[in-house]
Motif scaffolding. Structure first.
Motif, short mmCIF file in Angstrom:
data_model
loop_
_atom_site.label_atom_id
_atom_site.label_comp_id
_atom_site.label_asym_id
_atom_site.label_seq_id
_atom_site.Cartn_x
_atom_site.Cartn_y
_atom_site.Cartn_z
N PRO A 1 -35.07 36.80 24.65
CA PRO A 1 -33.96 37.75 24.77
C PRO A 1 -34.04 38.61 26.02
O PRO A 1 -33.01 39.00 26.57
N SER A 2 -35.26 38.91 26.47
CA SER A 2 -35.40 39.72 27.68
C SER A 2 -34.85 39.00 28.91
O SER A 2 -34.44 39.65 29.89
N GLN A 3 -34.82 37.68 28.88
CA GLN A 3 -34.25 36.92 29.99
C GLN A 3 -32.73 36.82 29.86
O GLN A 3 -32.00 36.97 30.85
N PHE A 4 -32.24 36.58 28.64
CA PHE A 4 -30.80 36.52 28.43
C PHE A 4 -30.15 37.89 28.64
O PHE A 4 -28.94 37.97 28.92
N TYR A 5 -30.93 38.95 28.49
CA TYR A 5 -30.40 40.30 28.69
C TYR A 5 -29.78 40.45 30.07
O TYR A 5 -28.69 41.03 30.22
N TYR A 6 -30.44 39.91 31.09
CA TYR A 6 -29.93 40.06 32.46
C TYR A 6 -28.71 39.17 32.70
O TYR A 6 -27.82 39.53 33.46
N ILE A 7 -28.66 38.01 32.05
CA ILE A 7 -27.47 37.17 32.16
C ILE A 7 -26.26 37.89 31.58
O ILE A 7 -25.19 37.97 32.20
N VAL A 8 -26.44 38.45 30.38
CA VAL A 8 -25.35 39.16 29.73
C VAL A 8 -24.96 40.40 30.54
O VAL A 8 -23.78 40.74 30.64
N LEU A 9 -25.95 41.06 31.13
CA LEU A 9 -25.67 42.27 31.90
C LEU A 9 -24.79 41.97 33.11
O LEU A 9 -23.83 42.70 33.39
N VAL A 10 -25.09 40.88 33.80
CA VAL A 10 -24.27 40.50 34.96
C VAL A 10 -22.85 40.15 34.52
O VAL A 10 -21.87 40.61 35.13
N LEU A 11 -22.72 39.36 33.46
CA LEU A 11 -21.39 39.00 32.96
C LEU A 11 -20.63 40.22 32.44
O LEU A 11 -19.41 40.32 32.58
N LEU A 12 -21.36 41.16 31.86
CA LEU A 12 -20.71 42.38 31.34
C LEU A 12 -20.17 43.24 32.47
O LEU A 12 -19.04 43.75 32.39
N PHE A 13 -20.96 43.42 33.54
CA PHE A 13 -20.47 44.17 34.70
C PHE A 13 -19.23 43.50 35.29
O PHE A 13 -18.27 44.16 35.68
N PHE A 14 -19.27 42.17 35.37
CA PHE A 14 -18.12 41.43 35.89
C PHE A 14 -16.89 41.64 34.99
O PHE A 14 -15.77 41.84 35.48
N THR A 15 -17.11 41.60 33.67
CA THR A 15 -16.00 41.78 32.73
C THR A 15 -15.40 43.17 32.84
O THR A 15 -14.16 43.32 32.89
N ILE A 16 -16.24 44.19 32.89
CA ILE A 16 -15.74 45.57 32.98
C ILE A 16 -14.96 45.77 34.28
O ILE A 16 -13.86 46.34 34.29
N PHE A 17 -15.52 45.28 35.38
CA PHE A 17 -14.84 45.42 36.68
C PHE A 17 -13.49 44.71 36.67
O PHE A 17 -12.48 45.27 37.12
N THR A 18 -13.46 43.50 36.12
CA THR A 18 -12.21 42.73 36.09
C THR A 18 -11.17 43.38 35.20
O THR A 18 -9.99 43.49 35.58
N VAL A 19 -11.59 43.83 34.02
CA VAL A 19 -10.63 44.46 33.10
C VAL A 19 -10.07 45.74 33.69
O VAL A 19 -8.87 46.02 33.57
N ARG A 20 -10.92 46.52 34.36
CA ARG A 20 -10.44 47.75 34.98
C ARG A 20 -9.44 47.46 36.09
O ARG A 20 -8.45 48.17 36.26
N ARG A 21 -9.70 46.41 36.85
CA ARG A 21 -8.77 46.03 37.91
C ARG A 21 -7.44 45.57 37.34
O ARG A 21 -6.37 45.90 37.86
N PHE A 22 -7.49 44.81 36.26
CA PHE A 22 -6.26 44.37 35.61
C PHE A 22 -5.49 45.55 35.02
O PHE A 22 -4.26 45.57 35.06
N GLU A 23 -6.23 46.52 34.49
CA GLU A 23 -5.59 47.64 33.80
C GLU A 23 -4.66 48.41 34.74
O GLU A 23 -3.57 48.84 34.33
N HIS A 24 -5.07 48.59 35.98
CA HIS A 24 -4.29 49.39 36.92
C HIS A 24 -3.53 48.54 37.92
O HIS A 24 -3.14 49.01 38.98
N SER A 25 -3.34 47.27 37.58
CA SER A 25 -2.59 46.37 38.46
C SER A 25 -1.17 46.20 37.93
O SER A 25 -0.79 46.79 36.91
N LYS A 26 -0.41 45.40 38.62
CA LYS A 26 0.97 45.14 38.20
C LYS A 26 1.01 44.45 36.84
O LYS A 26 1.83 44.81 35.98
N ILE A 27 0.13 43.48 36.62
CA ILE A 27 0.11 42.78 35.35
C ILE A 27 -0.33 43.71 34.22
O ILE A 27 0.17 43.62 33.09
N GLY A 28 -1.25 44.64 34.52
CA GLY A 28 -1.67 45.61 33.50
C GLY A 28 -0.53 46.53 33.09
O GLY A 28 -0.34 46.82 31.90
#
Length: 434
Positions: free
Chosen positions: A228-255
Motif C-alpha cells: 500500500p505504501s507504493q500504491f499510495y504515491y500512484i493514487v496521490l499523483v492521480l488525485l492531484f491530476f483529478t483535482i486540478f482537472t476538475v477545478r479547471r473544468f469548474e471555472h471553464s465554459k463547459i463548467g
C-alpha cells in the motif's frame, strides 16, 4: 473570543505559526505513537485547517504536497502500523477521485446517477482481464498476462473505456430527468454488474462470480508495486491530476454550461447551451476518473469480482458528495475523506475498544450492536442530521463574486482598445486610398 478571532482572522503570520506548531505536534505524536489512530487523523486534519487559512492557492498546494508526499509517509513509517495507515490513505484517495467524478455529474450538471460504480467496475475489469491469463480465452493473438509495465498505459485505457461507457449511458437517458434518471442509471449499474457476473459462458471473459485473481502488479524501473505504501504515491499523483482537472473544468465554459443545465435546462438551451453535448461530456468526464481509479484498485487488490461493485457502493459515493456539498470540490474531498476514514478506521477502532471492554467484564454490548455492524445506520443518521441542520453540506459550493466597478473598468479598457483599433484601421484605409 470573537474579538480575538477577528484580530487574527486576516493575519497570515499568525495562521502560519499556528499551522506550523499544529503540524509539528501531530507529526511528532504519530512518529512516537505508531498505533495511535487519533494522531493519524489529527495530522490529516491539518489539511482542513490549511484550507481555511488566508494563504495563496500556490502556498496551500505546496504545504499540502509536503505533508502528503513527505511528512505523512515518513512519520507513519516508524512502526508496524505503517502499511495499515498507507492502506487507509490509498483508499481515501481512490474514493475522493471517484466522488469528484460523480460530483461533475450530480453536483455540477444536476444529473442524479445511482449507477456510478459501474464505471469503476469497467476500469477494474479492463486491467484485470488483460493483466491475467483470462484474456487468452478470447484473444486470438498476443501473450497474456501482460507485463506490469502495461499498467501505466492501462490507466489511460481504463479511463477512455469508462468514458465510452459513460457516453453509452448518456445517450438513452438524455430525455429523462429526476427520479426517472436515477432509476435508469440504477438499472445501468446493475446490468453492468450482472454482465460481469455471468460473462463466463459461452466464452469465459470475466470468470463470472469466481472473479479474476493473481492480477499482475504494476512495475516501474524493474520494481514491482506490491505494498500500500507504493500504491499510495500512484493514487496521490492521480488525485492531484483529478483535482486540478476538475477545478479547471469548474471555472471553464463547459463548467458554466453544466451549472446552467443544473439550474434550468430550458433557460440554458435558450441561451445557446447544447444540452446533448453538455450532458454527454458530464457523463464521460465523470466516468473517466472512476475508470482510472478502477485500474488502480484492480492492481492493488490483485483480485476483481462483481461483489465489489454493488449498488451500495454507488450510494456510498453519492453520500460522500451530498455530505461534503454538491458542486463543491473542497466539500466533496472532505466528505469522501470523512466517510472513508469513518468506515475503515473509526468504526473499526470503536468496535475493537468495545470488544476489549466486553472481554474485561466492564461492559456488555451485543455483537449485533457493535459500531462496525451499525455502519449503515450511522451513515443514515448522519445524512438525516445534515439534511436537517446543514442541507448544503460540510463545505457548500461557492460562486465567484464579481465586483461591478472592476467589470466596468474592464469594459472601459476594452472600449478604449476598440476605439484605438478603429482609428488605426481608418488611417490605414485612408493611406490605401491615397
Amino acid at each position: 473570543m470573537k474579538t480575538l478571532w477577528k484580530k487574527y482572522e486576516q493575519n497570515k503570520l499568525a495562521h502560519g505559526i499556528f499551522l506550523l506548531i499544529y503540524i509539528g505536534v501531530t507529526s511528532l505524536s504519530l512518529y512516537t505513537a505508531q498505533k495511535s489512530v487519533a494522531a493519524f487523523l489529527l495530522l490529516l486534519t491539518s489539511l482542513l485547517l490549511l484550507y481555511f487559512t488566508k494563504f495563496t492557492n500556490l502556498t496551500k498546494w505546496l504545504i499540502a504536497g509536503f505533508v502528503l508526499v513527505f511528512l505523512l509517509p515518513f512519520t507513519a513509517s516508524n512502526g508496524d502500523a505503517y502499511q495499515s495507515y498507507m492502506e487507509v490513505s490509498t483508499l481515501v484517495g481512490i474514493y475522493i477521485a471517484m466522488a469528484l467524478g460523480l460530483n461533475i455529474v450530480v453536483g455540477m450538471a444536476g444529473l442524479l446517477d445511482l449507477g456510478f460504480v459501474a464505471f469503476f467496475a469497467v476500469g477494474a475489469y479492463t486491467y484485470g482481464i488483460f493483466a491475467t491469463a483470462q484474456a487468452s480465452n478470447f484473444m486470438p493473438f498476443g501473450t497474456f498476462p501482460l507485463s506490469g509495465e502495461s499498467f501505466w498505459l492501462f490507466i489511460i485505457i481504463g479511463g477512455l473505456v469508462a468514458a465510452l461507457f459513460g457516453i453509452l449511458l448518456g445517450i438513452p437517458v438524455l430525455r429523462v430527468k429526476g427520479d426517472y434518471l436515477a432509476i435508469v442509471t440504477l438499472g445501468f449499474g446493475e446490468i453492468i454488474r450482472i454482465i460481469f457476473n455471468n460473462l463466463d459462458r459461452p466464452i469465459n471473459i470475466t470468470n463470472g462470480a469466481m472473479g479474476i485473481s493473481s492480477v499482475t502488479p504494476p512495475r516501474l524501473f524493474g520494481i514491482d508495486f506490491l505494498y500500500p505504501s507504493q500504491f499510495y504515491y500512484i493514487v496521490l499523483v492521480l488525485l492531484f491530476f483529478t483535482i486540478f482537472t476538475v477545478r479547471r473544468f469548474e471555472h471553464s465554459k463547459i463548467g458554466r454550461s453544466w451549472k446552467a443545465v443544473r439550474e434550468n435546462e430550458i433557460a440554458a438551451q435558450a441561451m445557446g447551451v447544447p444540452l446533448v453535448r453538455t450532458k454527454l461530456m458530464a457523463f464521460a468526464i465523470g466516468a473517466t476518473f472512476s475508470g482510472m481509479m478502477g485500474v488502480v484498485f484492480a492492481a492493488k487488490q490483485a483480485f476483481v469480482d462483481p461483489t465489489s461493485f454493488t449498488l451500495l457502493e454507488s450510494i456510498t459515493i453519492l453520500v460522500m458528495v451530498v455530505l461534503g456539498g454538491m458542486g463543491s470540490v473542497p466539500g466533496v474531498i472532505l466528505g469522501a475523506a470523512v466517510m472513508t476514514i469513518l468506515n475503515l478506521q473509526v468504526l473499526t477502532e470503536m468496535t475493537n475498544w468495545l470488544n476489549q471492554l466486553s472481554l474485561s467484564g466492564i461492559i456488555s454490548i451485543p455483537y449485533a450492536l457493535s459500531p462496525a455492524k451499525m455502519q449503515r445506520f450511522i451513515f443514515g443518521a448522519l445524512l438525516i442530521l445534515f439534511a436537517l441542520y446543514r442541507p448544503k453540506g460540510l463545505l457548500p459550493a461557492k460562486n465567484r463574486i464579481f465586483i461591478e466597478k472592476d467589470l466596468q473598468g474592464v469594459n472601459r479598457k476594452a472600449k478604449l482598445v476598440t476605439t484605438q483599433e478603429q482609428s488605426e484601421n481608418e488611417k490605414l484605409q485612408q493611406k490605401g486610398v491615397q
